[in-house]
Enzyme design. Structure first.
Site, PDB file in Angstrom:
ATOM      1  N   GLN A 155     -80.512  -1.925 -69.398  1.00 27.84           N
ATOM      2  CA  GLN A 155     -81.235  -1.272 -68.065  1.00 27.84           C
ATOM      3  C   GLN A 155     -81.486  -2.744 -67.152  1.00 27.84           C
ATOM      4  OE1 GLN A 155     -82.094   1.783 -67.281  1.00 27.84           O
ATOM      5  NE2 GLN A 155     -82.725   1.156 -65.431  1.00 27.84           N
ATOM      6  N   LYS A 175     -83.757   8.973 -69.880  1.00 30.33           N
ATOM      7  CA  LYS A 175     -82.333   9.097 -70.415  1.00 30.33           C
ATOM      8  C   LYS A 175     -82.269   9.487 -71.624  1.00 30.33           C
ATOM      9  CE  LYS A 175     -80.843   5.486 -66.944  1.00 30.33           C
ATOM     10  NZ  LYS A 175     -80.765   3.948 -66.711  1.00 30.33           N
ATOM     11  N   ASP A 223     -71.894   2.650 -67.368  1.00 32.19           N
ATOM     12  CA  ASP A 223     -72.490   2.498 -66.269  1.00 32.19           C
ATOM     13  C   ASP A 223     -71.397   2.050 -65.220  1.00 32.19           C
ATOM     14  OD1 ASP A 223     -75.029   3.155 -65.654  1.00 32.19           O
ATOM     15  OD2 ASP A 223     -76.024   1.097 -66.232  1.00 32.19           O
TER      16      ASP A 223
END
Ligand code: NAD
Length: 289
Positions: free
Chosen positions: A94, A50, A117
């Site tokens: 994460q 990422k 997200d």
């Protein structure tokens, strides 16, 4: 037909690069913060990928690494710091998190306008209500919808079967397909006679983490097969949840692993970072007015 997620991701990157450059020229610096707690090896790789993609596109990327024994209050404080930082547009924590930390409390702590997200209850609610607002959605299903659109695979009126009902992939995937007019069937580990469902799918989405769970005989001839799985076979080779070598002869369209869903997930994350940066900026401008 092979659905080439890597190629599409590269194409989209080029247009995003130009968009980032234009944003920067107008004084907006898109900024993403990725927080990783602990040392899960797969998570380390995802975070690195990422970061590299963000840098490649000109998006400012900050990685905050914290040790395995980092506490929930410490993580909440770190999130709060970035919630208040107006220069930051997207915050991603994460997953999975170490067991002393409650994931849902952490997801709820991220400011909604920075929930890149799309995991917050508010944004999930909008997705399941088919809201016409702009809101982020889980990056993997979003990337899959982008691939389907690019390859002119229209879900409207199609039977979509989702194998795997996680909050990150399966559930939001089904909602997106439903919103696009598909008839959606969810299946999961407790489903009896899985194949009786998968064989009726016009669009089959597989996200289980079980290597080669879906065989050629489980697929309706001509179906579109999207393989989300990232698994290791007995030789340690990266494979999907679908037995690709045989399934490709039955499917009408299929994603490979690697080179299918994975690159599109990261591209979606970057797209949503840009969206949040644009929305934040409009808001600021409106406030100034
Ligand atoms: P998860 O572990 O949270 O959920 C797995 C789901 O699969 C559950 O709903 C479970 O009921 C179902 N399942 C497990 N075994 C099954 C079986 N035998 N039959 C039917 N259903 C079964 O997983 P997740 O986070 O959704 O990830 C699934 C896979 O996708 C993993 O391999 C993961 O690495 C991969 N993944 C890839 C990307 C990407 O960008 N390519 C993104 C997210 C996840």
């Amino acid at each position: 037909m092979i659905i080439d997620g890597k190629k599409l991701s590269n194409q989209l990157d080029n247009s995003m690069k130009a968009e980032v450059a234009a944003l920067r020229e107008s004084g907006i610096e898109p900024k993403l913060v990725v927080i990783i707690v602990g040392n899960d090896p797969a998570s380390q790789i995802y975070v690195r990928n990422k970061h590299h993609k963000a840098i490649k596109l000109g998006i400012t990327s900050i990685i905050e690494r914290r040790p395995q024994d980092f506490t929930q209050p410490e993580l909440l404080t770190l999130i709060d710091q970035y919630n208040r930082d107006e220069s930051v547009h997207g915050i991603l924590v994460q997953l999975p998190l170490p067991k002393q930390i409650d994931e849902s409390a952490i997801i709820r702590a991220i400011a909604i306008e920075k929930d890149v997200d799309g995991f917050s209850p508010e944004n999930v609610g909008k997705l399941f209500n088919n809201s016409h607002d702009h809101y982020p959605v889980s990056c993997t299903p979003k990337g899959i919808m982008t691939m389907l659109a690019h390859y002119n695979i229209d879900p409207e009126g199609q039977h979509a079967v989702i194998v795997g009902d996680s909050n990150i992939v399966g559930r939001p995937m089904g909602a997106l397909l439903l919103n696009a007019g598909a008839t959606v069937t969810y299946t999961h580990i407790l489903t009896k006679d899985l194949s009786s469902y998968t064989r009726t799918a016009d669009i089959l989405i597989v996200a289980t983490g079980v290597a080669h769970l879906i065989k050629a005989a489980d697929i309706k001839p001509g179906a579109t097969v999207i393989d989300v799985g990232m698994d290791r076979d007995e030789n340690g080779k990266l494979v999907g949840d679908v037995d690709y070598d045989h399934a490709k002869d039955v499917a009408g369209a299929i994603t490979p692993v690697p080179g299918g869903v994975g690159p599109m997930t990261i591209t979606s994350l970057m797209q949503q970072t840009l969206e949040l940066a644009k929305v934040a900026n409009n808001r600021t401008l409106e406030t100034v007015k």
